[in-house]
Design a protein around this motif. Structure first.
Motif, mmCIF file in Angstrom:
data_model
loop_
_atom_site.group_PDB
_atom_site.id
_atom_site.type_symbol
_atom_site.label_atom_id
_atom_site.label_comp_id
_atom_site.label_asym_id
_atom_site.label_seq_id
_atom_site.Cartn_x
_atom_site.Cartn_y
_atom_site.Cartn_z
ATOM 1 N N ASP A 182 0.907 -1.341 0.020
ATOM 2 C CA ASP A 182 -0.038 -0.042 -0.103
ATOM 3 C C ASP A 182 1.102 1.270 0.065
ATOM 4 O O ASP A 182 0.342 2.115 -0.692
ATOM 5 N N ALA A 183 1.897 1.098 0.708
ATOM 6 C CA ALA A 183 2.876 2.438 0.648
ATOM 7 C C ALA A 183 3.621 2.707 -0.497
ATOM 8 O O ALA A 183 3.662 3.730 -1.151
ATOM 9 N N GLY A 184 3.746 1.626 -1.223
ATOM 10 C CA GLY A 184 4.348 1.595 -2.537
ATOM 11 C C GLY A 184 3.421 2.186 -3.728
ATOM 12 O O GLY A 184 3.724 2.868 -4.644
ATOM 13 N N ILE A 185 2.213 1.908 -3.523
ATOM 14 C CA ILE A 185 1.027 2.430 -4.400
ATOM 15 C C ILE A 185 0.943 3.959 -3.865
ATOM 16 O O ILE A 185 0.593 4.784 -4.833
ATOM 17 N N GLU A 186 1.076 4.270 -2.808
ATOM 18 C CA GLU A 186 0.926 5.694 -2.227
ATOM 19 C C GLU A 186 2.180 6.476 -3.164
ATOM 20 O O GLU A 186 1.834 7.517 -3.547
ATOM 21 N N VAL A 187 3.248 5.961 -2.862
ATOM 22 C CA VAL A 187 4.418 6.484 -3.565
ATOM 23 C C VAL A 187 4.283 6.595 -5.128
ATOM 24 O O VAL A 187 4.716 7.686 -5.589
ATOM 25 N N HIS A 188 3.721 5.619 -5.468
ATOM 26 C CA HIS A 188 3.578 5.562 -7.114
ATOM 27 C C HIS A 188 2.523 6.787 -7.409
ATOM 28 O O HIS A 188 2.772 7.450 -8.307
ATOM 29 N N GLY A 189 1.691 7.101 -6.561
ATOM 30 C CA GLY A 189 0.532 8.275 -6.952
ATOM 31 C C GLY A 189 1.520 9.451 -6.631
ATOM 32 O O GLY A 189 0.919 10.558 -7.173
ATOM 33 N N ILE A 190 2.549 9.558 -5.809
ATOM 34 C CA ILE A 190 3.086 10.823 -5.625
ATOM 35 C C ILE A 190 4.023 11.249 -6.919
ATOM 36 O O ILE A 190 4.323 12.362 -6.939
ATOM 37 N N LEU A 191 4.712 10.352 -7.490
ATOM 38 C CA LEU A 191 5.588 10.511 -8.449
ATOM 39 C C LEU A 191 4.933 10.717 -9.811
ATOM 40 O O LEU A 191 3.812 10.206 -10.106
ATOM 41 N N THR A 192 5.551 11.242 -10.603
ATOM 42 C CA THR A 192 5.035 11.617 -12.004
ATOM 43 C C THR A 192 5.164 10.202 -13.076
ATOM 44 O O THR A 192 6.223 9.604 -12.511
ATOM 45 N N PRO A 193 4.656 10.063 -13.927
ATOM 46 C CA PRO A 193 4.845 8.875 -15.052
ATOM 47 C C PRO A 193 6.356 8.969 -15.386
ATOM 48 O O PRO A 193 6.757 7.846 -15.588
ATOM 49 N N GLU A 194 6.904 10.140 -15.661
ATOM 50 C CA GLU A 194 8.451 10.219 -16.033
ATOM 51 C C GLU A 194 9.260 9.477 -14.982
ATOM 52 O O GLU A 194 10.239 8.876 -15.126
ATOM 53 N N GLN A 195 8.937 10.034 -13.687
ATOM 54 C CA GLN A 195 9.838 9.576 -12.583
ATOM 55 C C GLN A 195 9.490 8.173 -12.142
ATOM 56 O O GLN A 195 10.567 7.431 -12.073
ATOM 57 N N ARG A 196 8.348 7.487 -12.535
ATOM 58 C CA ARG A 196 8.128 6.043 -12.392
ATOM 59 C C ARG A 196 8.884 5.520 -13.312
ATOM 60 O O ARG A 196 9.569 4.295 -13.197
ATOM 61 N N ALA A 197 8.928 5.932 -14.658
ATOM 62 C CA ALA A 197 9.665 5.209 -15.736
ATOM 63 C C ALA A 197 11.165 5.071 -15.613
ATOM 64 O O ALA A 197 11.472 4.061 -15.525
ATOM 65 N N LYS A 198 11.464 6.213 -14.909
ATOM 66 C CA LYS A 198 13.007 6.429 -14.453
ATOM 67 C C LYS A 198 13.366 5.188 -13.426
ATOM 68 O O LYS A 198 14.078 4.445 -13.634
ATOM 69 N N LEU A 199 12.584 5.035 -12.386
ATOM 70 C CA LEU A 199 12.685 4.044 -11.385
ATOM 71 C C LEU A 199 12.507 2.539 -11.905
ATOM 72 O O LEU A 199 13.247 1.572 -11.560
ATOM 73 N N ALA A 200 11.601 2.632 -12.723
ATOM 74 C CA ALA A 200 11.060 1.238 -13.194
ATOM 75 C C ALA A 200 12.492 0.607 -14.190
ATOM 76 O O ALA A 200 12.955 -0.631 -14.126
ATOM 77 N N GLU A 201 13.186 1.512 -14.745
ATOM 78 C CA GLU A 201 13.989 1.309 -15.712
ATOM 79 C C GLU A 201 15.241 0.766 -14.798
ATOM 80 O O GLU A 201 16.283 -0.108 -15.088
ATOM 81 N N LYS A 202 15.595 1.565 -13.635
ATOM 82 C CA LYS A 202 16.658 1.316 -12.852
ATOM 83 C C LYS A 202 16.210 -0.118 -12.158
ATOM 84 O O LYS A 202 17.157 -0.896 -11.925
ATOM 85 N N ALA A 203 15.146 -0.243 -12.051
ATOM 86 C CA ALA A 203 14.767 -1.480 -11.155
ATOM 87 C C ALA A 203 14.969 -2.659 -12.279
ATOM 88 O O ALA A 203 15.641 -3.802 -11.808
ATOM 89 N N GLU A 204 14.660 -2.574 -13.523
ATOM 90 C CA GLU A 204 14.774 -3.600 -14.497
ATOM 91 C C GLU A 204 16.395 -3.934 -14.747
ATOM 92 O O GLU A 204 17.086 -5.017 -14.736
ATOM 93 N N ARG A 205 17.183 -2.830 -14.755
ATOM 94 C CA ARG A 205 18.566 -2.889 -14.892
ATOM 95 C C ARG A 205 19.289 -3.766 -13.473
ATOM 96 O O ARG A 205 19.965 -4.652 -13.676
#
Length: 147
Positions: free
Chosen positions: A118-141
């Protein structure tokens, strides 16, 4: 795809929160050091996405809430240790009592894990789509390095 990203980020926050505690087992007698390690990881991620001061404040509030919950759960272990030690010293350990203790701890961990999602979903809502994409890319690496 979008749902996978949301779930992935939610789990990422959960992992960050819990990984901070995992890293901190060596420092289990120093909750301040554990909190410092988690805060460093969160700040690192926020730096990577150029988070605004408002985003930082809101995400740190989520992190602080999760740290407090994890600390609370970790602090409850002393009573369990006493029950286990008492059972070990006993001529006839109470299996039902020990199983109940395990179930109680598992339920508490499950509850914390759900709160972390739930906290992760809350953070997801705080970040912009671009910021989420950067973090997703970092996680994938990071994930590809650990395969």
């Amino acid at each position: 795809m979008r749902r996978n990203v949301i779930i992935g980020l939610a789990l990422g926050v959960a992992v960050v929160a819990l990984a901070g505690f995992g890293r901190g087992w060596h420092h289990r007698h120093d909750p301040a050091r554990m909190a410092e390690l988690v805060t460093e990881r969160v700040d690192d991620a926020l730096d990577d996405v150029d988070a605004t001061p408002e985003q930082r404040q809101r995400i740190h509030a989520v992190k602080d809430r999760m740290l407090a919950r994890a600390k609370e759960l970790h602090g409850d272990r002393a009573e369990g240790r006493e029950v286990i030690l008492e059972a070990w010293k006993s001529d006839a350990p109470d299996a039902a009592k020990l199983h109940a203790l395990v179930d109680e701890r598992a339920d508490a961990m499950r509850k914390l894990a759900h709160e972390a999602v739930d906290a992760g979903i809350e953070v997801h809502g705080i970040l912009t789509p671009e910021q989420r994409a950067k973090l997703a890319e970092k996680a994938e690496r990071r994930m590809s390095r650990h395969r």
